[in-house]
Design a protein around this motif. Sequence first.
Motif, PDB file in Angstrom:
ATOM      1  N   VAL A 175       0.859  -1.189   0.000  1.00 58.97           N
ATOM      2  CA  VAL A 175       0.000   0.000   0.000  1.00 58.97           C
ATOM      3  C   VAL A 175       0.890   1.232   0.000  1.00 58.97           C
ATOM      4  CG1 VAL A 175      -1.937  -1.143   1.163  1.00 58.97           C
ATOM      5  CG2 VAL A 175      -0.165   0.013   2.527  1.00 58.97           C
ATOM      6  N   ALA A 176       0.316   2.339  -0.427  1.00 59.50           N
ATOM      7  CA  ALA A 176       1.008   3.632  -0.371  1.00 59.50           C
ATOM      8  C   ALA A 176       0.187   4.577   0.502  1.00 59.50           C
ATOM      9  CB  ALA A 176       1.183   4.216  -1.774  1.00 59.50           C
ATOM     10  N   ILE A 177       0.887   5.366   1.293  1.00 61.28           N
ATOM     11  CA  ILE A 177       0.220   6.235   2.254  1.00 61.28           C
ATOM     12  C   ILE A 177       0.716   7.670   2.090  1.00 61.28           C
ATOM     13  CG2 ILE A 177       1.952   5.807   4.053  1.00 61.28           C
ATOM     14  CD1 ILE A 177      -0.294   5.994   6.119  1.00 61.28           C
ATOM     15  N   ASP A 178      -0.173   8.609   2.348  1.00 64.63           N
ATOM     16  CA  ASP A 178       0.210  10.023   2.410  1.00 64.63           C
ATOM     17  C   ASP A 178      -0.709  10.714   3.422  1.00 64.63           C
ATOM     18  OD1 ASP A 178       1.928  12.227   1.071  1.00 64.63           O
ATOM     19  OD2 ASP A 178      -0.112  13.076   1.128  1.00 64.63           O
ATOM     20  N   CYS A 179      -0.110  11.541   4.246  1.00 64.67           N
ATOM     21  CA  CYS A 179      -0.854  12.227   5.313  1.00 64.67           C
ATOM     22  C   CYS A 179      -0.701  13.746   5.163  1.00 64.67           C
ATOM     23  CB  CYS A 179      -0.344  11.791   6.690  1.00 64.67           C
ATOM     24  SG  CYS A 179      -0.579  10.029   7.026  1.00 64.67           S
ATOM     25  N   GLU A 180      -1.735  14.438   5.583  1.00 67.79           N
ATOM     26  CA  GLU A 180      -1.698  15.901   5.632  1.00 67.79           C
ATOM     27  C   GLU A 180      -1.822  16.330   7.101  1.00 67.79           C
ATOM     28  OE1 GLU A 180      -0.933  17.496   3.065  1.00 67.79           O
ATOM     29  OE2 GLU A 180      -1.373  16.023   1.499  1.00 67.79           O
ATOM     30  N   ALA A 312      -0.319  21.358  -7.432  1.00 72.71           N
ATOM     31  CA  ALA A 312      -0.387  22.639  -8.156  1.00 72.71           C
ATOM     32  C   ALA A 312      -1.592  23.451  -7.667  1.00 72.71           C
ATOM     33  CB  ALA A 312      -0.495  22.392  -9.660  1.00 72.71           C
ATOM     34  N   GLY A 313      -1.495  24.766  -7.751  1.00 77.08           N
ATOM     35  CA  GLY A 313      -2.586  25.658  -7.362  1.00 77.08           C
ATOM     36  C   GLY A 313      -2.510  26.032  -5.893  1.00 77.08           C
ATOM     37  N   LYS A 314      -3.468  26.868  -5.497  1.00 75.51           N
ATOM     38  CA  LYS A 314      -3.476  27.391  -4.136  1.00 75.51           C
ATOM     39  C   LYS A 314      -4.447  26.633  -3.216  1.00 75.51           C
ATOM     40  CE  LYS A 314      -2.332  32.096  -5.589  1.00 75.51           C
ATOM     41  NZ  LYS A 314      -2.748  33.532  -5.564  1.00 75.51           N
ATOM     42  N   SER A 315      -5.094  25.620  -3.762  1.00 76.20           N
ATOM     43  CA  SER A 315      -6.049  24.873  -2.954  1.00 76.20           C
ATOM     44  C   SER A 315      -5.376  23.861  -2.038  1.00 76.20           C
ATOM     45  CB  SER A 315      -7.058  24.157  -3.865  1.00 76.20           C
ATOM     46  OG  SER A 315      -6.398  23.273  -4.758  1.00 76.20           O
ATOM     47  N   GLY A 316      -4.086  23.668  -2.212  1.00 72.02           N
ATOM     48  CA  GLY A 316      -3.356  22.752  -1.344  1.00 72.02           C
ATOM     49  C   GLY A 316      -3.161  21.378  -1.964  1.00 72.02           C
ATOM     50  N   HIS A 317      -2.503  20.504  -1.196  1.00 76.92           N
ATOM     51  CA  HIS A 317      -2.180  19.160  -1.688  1.00 76.92           C
ATOM     52  C   HIS A 317      -3.379  18.234  -1.524  1.00 76.92           C
ATOM     53  CE1 HIS A 317       2.313  20.045  -0.589  1.00 76.92           C
ATOM     54  NE2 HIS A 317       1.798  20.937  -1.425  1.00 76.92           N
ATOM     55  N   SER A 318      -3.356  17.188  -2.323  1.00 76.08           N
ATOM     56  CA  SER A 318      -4.339  16.109  -2.191  1.00 76.08           C
ATOM     57  C   SER A 318      -3.586  14.856  -1.767  1.00 76.08           C
ATOM     58  CB  SER A 318      -5.073  15.859  -3.505  1.00 76.08           C
ATOM     59  OG  SER A 318      -5.839  14.679  -3.437  1.00 76.08           O
ATOM     60  N   SER A 319      -3.905  14.346  -0.596  1.00 79.70           N
ATOM     61  CA  SER A 319      -3.180  13.178  -0.095  1.00 79.70           C
ATOM     62  C   SER A 319      -3.450  11.945  -0.964  1.00 79.70           C
ATOM     63  CB  SER A 319      -3.578  12.899   1.353  1.00 79.70           C
ATOM     64  OG  SER A 319      -4.982  12.792   1.484  1.00 79.70           O
ATOM     65  N   VAL A 320      -4.609  11.850  -1.586  1.00 81.12           N
ATOM     66  CA  VAL A 320      -4.887  10.721  -2.483  1.00 81.12           C
ATOM     67  C   VAL A 320      -3.999  10.808  -3.719  1.00 81.12           C
ATOM     68  CG1 VAL A 320      -6.634   9.642  -3.959  1.00 81.12           C
ATOM     69  CG2 VAL A 320      -7.256  10.453  -1.670  1.00 81.12           C
ATOM     70  N   GLU A 321      -3.905  11.989  -4.303  1.00 78.65           N
ATOM     71  CA  GLU A 321      -3.056  12.192  -5.482  1.00 78.65           C
ATOM     72  C   GLU A 321      -1.593  11.932  -5.164  1.00 78.65           C
ATOM     73  OE1 GLU A 321      -3.015  15.601  -8.907  1.00 78.65           O
ATOM     74  OE2 GLU A 321      -2.513  16.279  -6.865  1.00 78.65           O
ATOM     75  N   ASP A 322      -1.142  12.388  -4.001  1.00 82.13           N
ATOM     76  CA  ASP A 322       0.258  12.171  -3.619  1.00 82.13           C
ATOM     77  C   ASP A 322       0.547  10.690  -3.380  1.00 82.13           C
ATOM     78  OD1 ASP A 322       0.447  14.884  -3.796  1.00 82.13           O
ATOM     79  OD2 ASP A 322       0.687  15.263  -1.642  1.00 82.13           O
TER      80      ASP A 322
END
Length: 348
Positions: A175-180, A312-322
Amino acid sequence: MSTLLLNLDFGEPPPKKALEGNAKHRKFVKKRRLLERKGFLNKKKQPPSKVPKLHSEPSKKGETPRVDGTWKATPLPKKTTAASSSGSEQSLDKKAAVPWLTPAPSQKVGSVVAKVDLLGEFQSALPKIKSHPTHPQKKGSQKNPPPRNGPQNSTQTHSENKYSGASQKIPGKMVAIDCEMVGTGPKGHVSSLARCSIVNYDGDVLYDEYILPPCHIVDYRTRWSGIRKQHMVNATPFKIARNQILKILTGKIVVGHAIHNDFKALQYVHPKSLTRDTSHIPLLNRKADCPENATMSLKSLTKKLLNRDIQAGKSGHSSVEDAQATMELYKLVEVEWEQHLAQNPPKD
């Protein structure tokens, strides 16, 4: 004179027995010729001069062998006696009995069963010629011989199986994980978990939840985290979310970028042997034409190797995309990196 006649009569075998022997041998030769023509037996390869000697009787005094195997009596002197007359009669009888040496033409047998019967009769006529049957090998002896260079081949096969086995097990247990994170504590300098996303080997989402930190949020860090105040209204409490996440991660290979930060926010320590950090894989940096020891950002590696823009953009990161980008980067060097780890396993 009578004494001489008695000696001559008893010196030779009775003509009746000679005739019986000739008939038996003639039958044998006839069957052998038939089997040779049918292909059941190989023809005897012997010089022609030796054939008459094998099948003919021993030469008598006063007789010379012919080419066809018959014996020709040599002419005697003119002095005739009762003994000479009896000898000539015996030689005539012998000539009459010798033609069995030339076998008569055999009749053709049409059926296969008849051929087998003839073969059986032929074998029974030769009791002294025994064919030694080949004993079948035992089951234990049928094993394949060990390959050459056994130790080397076995080691190579073991290592190949080890790599292939690891690659086969990885998709189901990776699995791959990313946290905000958001800022808590004094001046918001403490990073607390606010969102966690987990994807499988194919990038499908297994877990994606907003998480309410146990402490008061000082800084939402929206520019980077993408977290806003409204996201925390129905967020899952930290303790519940942590238990849910650990159930997914336990026993699996976890891929992440700078993954130590994610584990720290989860207050969790994962085995190093099951951890794959894409920020510390020299093969990725080499593919991206970057220094192997440099720590590259996920955004730059994704752009260079996947030709895709993230964060990209000012809306911030998406942990799913990362998390999906992290898994795709790892799959670029999966085989080589797993082989390297198999030869140099990390110590927990």
